[in-house]
Motif scaffolding. Structure first.
Motif, short mmCIF file in Angstrom:
data_model
loop_
_atom_site.label_atom_id
_atom_site.label_comp_id
_atom_site.label_asym_id
_atom_site.label_seq_id
_atom_site.Cartn_x
_atom_site.Cartn_y
_atom_site.Cartn_z
N PHE A 276 0.87 -1.17 0.00
CA PHE A 276 0.00 0.00 0.00
C PHE A 276 0.91 1.23 0.00
N ILE A 277 0.77 2.06 -1.02
CA ILE A 277 1.69 3.18 -1.25
C ILE A 277 0.94 4.50 -1.12
N ALA A 278 1.55 5.44 -0.41
CA ALA A 278 0.95 6.78 -0.28
C ALA A 278 2.05 7.83 -0.42
N PRO A 279 1.85 8.80 -1.29
CA PRO A 279 2.85 9.88 -1.45
C PRO A 279 2.83 10.80 -0.24
N ILE A 280 3.95 11.45 0.01
CA ILE A 280 4.04 12.44 1.08
C ILE A 280 3.87 13.82 0.44
N PRO A 281 2.77 14.50 0.74
CA PRO A 281 2.38 15.72 0.00
C PRO A 281 3.46 16.78 -0.11
N GLN A 282 4.20 17.05 0.97
CA GLN A 282 5.18 18.14 0.95
C GLN A 282 6.60 17.68 0.60
N LYS A 283 6.72 16.41 0.27
CA LYS A 283 8.03 15.88 -0.17
C LYS A 283 7.81 15.13 -1.48
N PRO A 284 7.93 15.82 -2.59
CA PRO A 284 7.56 15.26 -3.90
C PRO A 284 8.30 13.98 -4.28
N THR A 285 9.45 13.71 -3.66
CA THR A 285 10.20 12.51 -4.06
C THR A 285 10.09 11.38 -3.03
N GLN A 286 9.26 11.56 -2.00
CA GLN A 286 9.16 10.54 -0.95
C GLN A 286 7.76 9.92 -0.90
N ALA A 287 7.72 8.68 -0.41
CA ALA A 287 6.45 7.98 -0.23
C ALA A 287 6.55 7.04 0.96
N MET A 288 5.40 6.74 1.54
CA MET A 288 5.30 5.70 2.57
C MET A 288 4.74 4.44 1.91
N ILE A 289 5.32 3.30 2.23
CA ILE A 289 4.86 2.03 1.66
C ILE A 289 4.69 1.02 2.79
N MET A 290 3.51 0.46 2.88
CA MET A 290 3.22 -0.56 3.89
C MET A 290 3.12 -1.92 3.21
N PHE A 291 3.94 -2.87 3.68
CA PHE A 291 3.89 -4.24 3.18
C PHE A 291 2.95 -5.06 4.07
N VAL A 292 2.00 -5.74 3.45
CA VAL A 292 1.01 -6.54 4.17
C VAL A 292 1.06 -7.97 3.66
N GLU A 293 1.20 -8.93 4.58
CA GLU A 293 1.22 -10.34 4.19
C GLU A 293 -0.21 -10.87 4.12
N LEU A 294 -0.54 -11.51 3.00
CA LEU A 294 -1.91 -11.94 2.77
C LEU A 294 -2.33 -13.10 3.66
N ASP A 295 -1.40 -13.99 4.01
CA ASP A 295 -1.76 -15.09 4.92
C ASP A 295 -2.17 -14.55 6.28
N ARG A 296 -1.43 -13.57 6.76
CA ARG A 296 -1.80 -12.95 8.05
C ARG A 296 -3.14 -12.25 7.93
N ALA A 297 -3.34 -11.59 6.81
CA ALA A 297 -4.61 -10.88 6.59
C ALA A 297 -5.78 -11.85 6.59
N ALA A 298 -5.61 -12.98 5.92
CA ALA A 298 -6.69 -13.99 5.84
C ALA A 298 -7.05 -14.49 7.23
N ASN A 299 -6.05 -14.67 8.08
CA ASN A 299 -6.30 -15.17 9.44
C ASN A 299 -7.04 -14.15 10.31
N SER A 300 -6.90 -12.88 9.95
CA SER A 300 -7.53 -11.83 10.78
C SER A 300 -8.96 -11.51 10.33
N LEU A 301 -9.33 -11.98 9.13
CA LEU A 301 -10.67 -11.68 8.63
C LEU A 301 -11.69 -12.63 9.25
N PRO A 302 -12.94 -12.17 9.43
CA PRO A 302 -13.98 -13.05 10.02
C PRO A 302 -14.33 -14.18 9.07
N GLU A 303 -14.68 -15.35 9.66
CA GLU A 303 -15.11 -16.48 8.85
C GLU A 303 -16.55 -16.26 8.37
N LEU A 304 -16.79 -16.74 7.14
CA LEU A 304 -18.14 -16.64 6.59
C LEU A 304 -18.84 -17.97 6.75
N GLY A 305 -20.11 -17.94 7.19
CA GLY A 305 -20.82 -19.21 7.40
C GLY A 305 -22.16 -19.19 6.76
#
Length: 200
Positions: free
Chosen positions: A171-200
């Protein structure tokens, strides 16, 4: 005994006709019962099929909504980091301290947040010390090798992390006042799947 008494009282022809009629009546009753049973079975099967199809549709709609909410929350999280005063006005060292302070607030499926020079793809600081100085493009991160629009924000396609091998989203987001910088968050999908509610 009843049959013997009938034979004694009634002529044989009458008793034979009675037996035939009784047999036909029983056959008709059996046919009716079988027909009703068959109709009931088909009706129940049809109802079960409709209920199953409706449940599958509901589950699909719920899954899409949950996935959409999850994605929006992660994008909001990285946007908050990128628009913070420290990210926009601070030095690399102050951003580093800021990210360390924010690490405990990150969702469980977020494995790292990087502060990246968009021109060089180099991680200048990160919540993961081992990633500092890493060149994302040279590491073989697929989306870093292509033209990613850092300036408007971006969510990558799933990719295998070159370092962990885990299926990951960025997930990438630019830093408004620093035109050459960005924040990037790495998310692991296996961990994400474990945190989501089960559907029944």
């Amino acid at each position: 005994m009843i049959q013997r008494r009938l034979r004694e009282v009634l002529p044989e022809v009458v008793t034979e006709r009675f037996a035939v009629k009784l047999g036909v009546a029983l056959l008709v009753i059996m046919v009716v019962i079988a027909g009703v049973g068959g109709y009931t079975y088909l009706a129940v099967q049809s109802e079960l099929q409709q209920e199953t199809e409706q449940q599958l549709k509901t589950n699909a709609e719920t899954a899409a909504m949950v996935a959409g909410d999850w994605r929006a929350q992660r994008q909001q999280q990285i946007n908050l980091l990128a628009t913070s005063d420290t990210a926009n006005e601070g030095t690399t060292d102050s951003v580093s301290q800021y990210l360390i302070g924010q690490k405990s607030e990150l969702p469980d499926d977020a494995v790292a947040v990087h502060y990246v020079d968009m021109d060089t793809s180099v991680v200048e600081t990160s919540t993961n010390n081992e990633a500092i100085g890493m060149n994302l493009e040279e590491e073989g991160v697929p989306w870093a090798e292509s033209e990613v629009n850092y300036y408007t924000g971006h969510v990558s396609s799933p990719f295998d992390s070159p370092r962990t091998g885990e299926r990951t989203l960025a997930f990438i987001a630019p830093i408004p006042q620093k035109p050459t910088q960005a924040m990037i968050m790495f998310v692991e999908l296996d961990r994400a799947a474990n945190s989501l509610p089960e559907l029944g």
